[in-house]
Design an enzyme around this catalytic site. Structure first.
Site, PDB file in Angstrom:
ATOM      1  N   SER A  19       0.631  -1.102  -0.124  1.00  0.00           N
ATOM      2  CA  SER A  19      -0.043  -0.050   0.024  1.00  0.00           C
ATOM      3  C   SER A  19       0.837   1.165  -0.041  1.00  0.00           C
ATOM      4  O   SER A  19       1.522   1.708   0.995  1.00  0.00           O
ATOM      5  CB  SER A  19      -0.917   0.058   1.336  1.00  0.00           C
ATOM      6  N   PHE A  20       0.844   2.075  -1.021  1.00  0.00           N
ATOM      7  CA  PHE A  20       1.516   3.248  -1.160  1.00  0.00           C
ATOM      8  C   PHE A  20       0.903   4.153  -0.018  1.00  0.00           C
ATOM      9  O   PHE A  20       1.543   4.860   0.530  1.00  0.00           O
ATOM     10  CB  PHE A  20       1.299   4.046  -2.353  1.00  0.00           C
ATOM     11  N   SER A  21      -0.279   4.247   0.001  1.00  0.00           N
ATOM     12  CA  SER A  21      -1.026   5.303   1.138  1.00  0.00           C
ATOM     13  C   SER A  21      -0.669   4.798   2.475  1.00  0.00           C
ATOM     14  O   SER A  21      -0.259   6.009   3.275  1.00  0.00           O
ATOM     15  CB  SER A  21      -2.397   5.224   1.058  1.00  0.00           C
ATOM     16  N   THR A  65     -10.005   2.018  -2.460  1.00  0.00           N
ATOM     17  CA  THR A  65      -9.485   1.556  -3.739  1.00  0.00           C
ATOM     18  C   THR A  65     -10.312   0.327  -4.127  1.00  0.00           C
ATOM     19  O   THR A  65     -11.285   0.071  -3.555  1.00  0.00           O
ATOM     20  CB  THR A  65      -8.119   1.189  -3.335  1.00  0.00           C
ATOM     21  N   LYS A  69     -14.865   1.675  -4.876  1.00  0.00           N
ATOM     22  CA  LYS A  69     -14.805   2.983  -5.182  1.00  0.00           C
ATOM     23  C   LYS A  69     -16.185   3.587  -5.625  1.00  0.00           C
ATOM     24  O   LYS A  69     -16.664   4.698  -5.708  1.00  0.00           O
ATOM     25  CB  LYS A  69     -13.819   3.477  -6.339  1.00  0.00           C
ATOM     26  N   GLY A 132      -8.800   3.634 -22.423  1.00  0.00           N
ATOM     27  CA  GLY A 132      -9.374   2.797 -21.155  1.00  0.00           C
ATOM     28  C   GLY A 132     -10.657   3.303 -20.696  1.00  0.00           C
ATOM     29  O   GLY A 132     -10.934   4.925 -21.341  1.00  0.00           O
ATOM     30  N   ALA A 136     -10.536   4.963 -13.505  1.00  0.00           N
ATOM     31  CA  ALA A 136      -9.230   5.992 -13.562  1.00  0.00           C
ATOM     32  C   ALA A 136      -9.455   6.773 -14.675  1.00  0.00           C
ATOM     33  O   ALA A 136      -9.462   8.042 -14.672  1.00  0.00           O
ATOM     34  CB  ALA A 136      -7.974   4.954 -13.761  1.00  0.00           C
ATOM     35  N   LEU A 211      -0.571   6.403 -16.282  1.00  0.00           N
ATOM     36  CA  LEU A 211      -1.083   6.405 -14.979  1.00  0.00           C
ATOM     37  C   LEU A 211      -0.094   5.422 -14.394  1.00  0.00           C
ATOM     38  O   LEU A 211       0.207   5.864 -13.067  1.00  0.00           O
ATOM     39  CB  LEU A 211      -2.389   6.134 -14.960  1.00  0.00           C
ATOM     40  N   GLY A 234       2.814   8.098 -13.787  1.00  0.00           N
ATOM     41  CA  GLY A 234       1.849   8.485 -12.840  1.00  0.00           C
ATOM     42  C   GLY A 234       2.508   8.594 -11.222  1.00  0.00           C
ATOM     43  O   GLY A 234       1.588   8.765 -10.368  1.00  0.00           O
TER      44      GLY A 234
END
Length: 251
Positions: A19-21, A65, A69, A132, A136, A211, A234
């Site tokens: 998890s980046f967050s 996430t 969402k 896409g 996103a 991204l 991104g």
């Protein structure tokens, strides 16, 4: 002097691996001596959201996430305009507490993307192809429209108001000087994949924005660079959307 109670922030999704967050916010809290902690809530059903809120009364804000969402919208008391337009929430602001608690949904992906791409816009870059059609892509499209850029979506299958990859003619490529990849093509470990666009039609006037940020330079970016297009990944968007989430929680 009483110690300030620890505030809790977190991420809901499933599954949750790296998890980046979690890393970003816990480093921020430690560096800035903020009495707070950020945890991952891996839940296999969005219905467990209210259980988490009841179990953790010191919860002060959440990120959302995949795959929740859109599903989380049913639990929102209020929605920010942009989140409502695209139909996706990735930041929940807690307003009030206890029985008076209200949840307001936001989308910081729009903010992060807009703030990241805005310095790269110029008079030649007024039309964009967004590769896409998922959540996103919707956030990117909303951000570009807010910046005055006309958006055309590109999909593998024919849909209303979209082009297929086979319809990307030299004329289409010449008109659209911004191309944004919102697909997972090229993400580690599948680094030898990229969207099927006519790269030979790119010029130095084009901006090709991916991204993805792992790897740093995707095959989409490499092939675009071979035709002198400007490229960006991104990573900055990721940092800016996390920064935007913090601002939303404290606005």
């Amino acid at each position: 002097m009483a110690k300030t109670p620890e505030r809790l922030y977190g991420l809901i999704g499933y599954p949750l691996g790296h998890s980046f967050s979690q890393n970003y916010f816990n480093h921020k809290f430690e560096a800035e001596k903020i009495p707070a902690r950020y945890v991952n809530f891996e839940i296999d059903d969005i219905g467990r959201l209210m259980e988490i809120i009841a179990q953790y009364p010191n919860l002060a804000g959440l990120n959302v996430t995949i795959p929740y969402k859109e599903q989380v919208i049913a639990y929102m008391d209020e929605m920010d305009h942009d989140a409502k337009v695209i139909g996706a929430v990735n930041v929940i602001k807690f307003i009030g507490s206890g029985k008076n608690l209200k949840l307001k949904g936001y989308n910081s992906d729009i903010i992060g993307f807009s703030d990241s791409i805005a310095p790269l816009l110029n008079p030649a870059r007024k039309h964009a192809l967004v590769l896409g059609t998922g959540g996103a892509a919707k956030a990117v499209g909303c951000g570009l429209k807010n910046l005055g850029v006309e958006v055309t979506w590109v999909s593998r299958t024919k849909r209303d108001n979209t082009l297929t990859y086979g319809e990307l003619t030299p004329e289409v490529m010449a008109k659209h000087k911004i191309i944004v990849n919102t697909t997972p093509l090229g993400m580690y470990p599948h680094v030898d994949e990229c969207p099927d666009i006519p790269y030979e039609e790119l010029t130095r006037e084009h901006l090709c924005y991916d991204l993805l940020y792992n790897p740093d330079v995707t095959l989409f970016m490499k092939r675009s660079q071979e035709h002198r297009a400007e490229t960006k990944n991104g990573l900055e968007m990721l940092l800016l959307q996390a920064f935007a989430a913090w601002n939303i929680w404290h606005s």
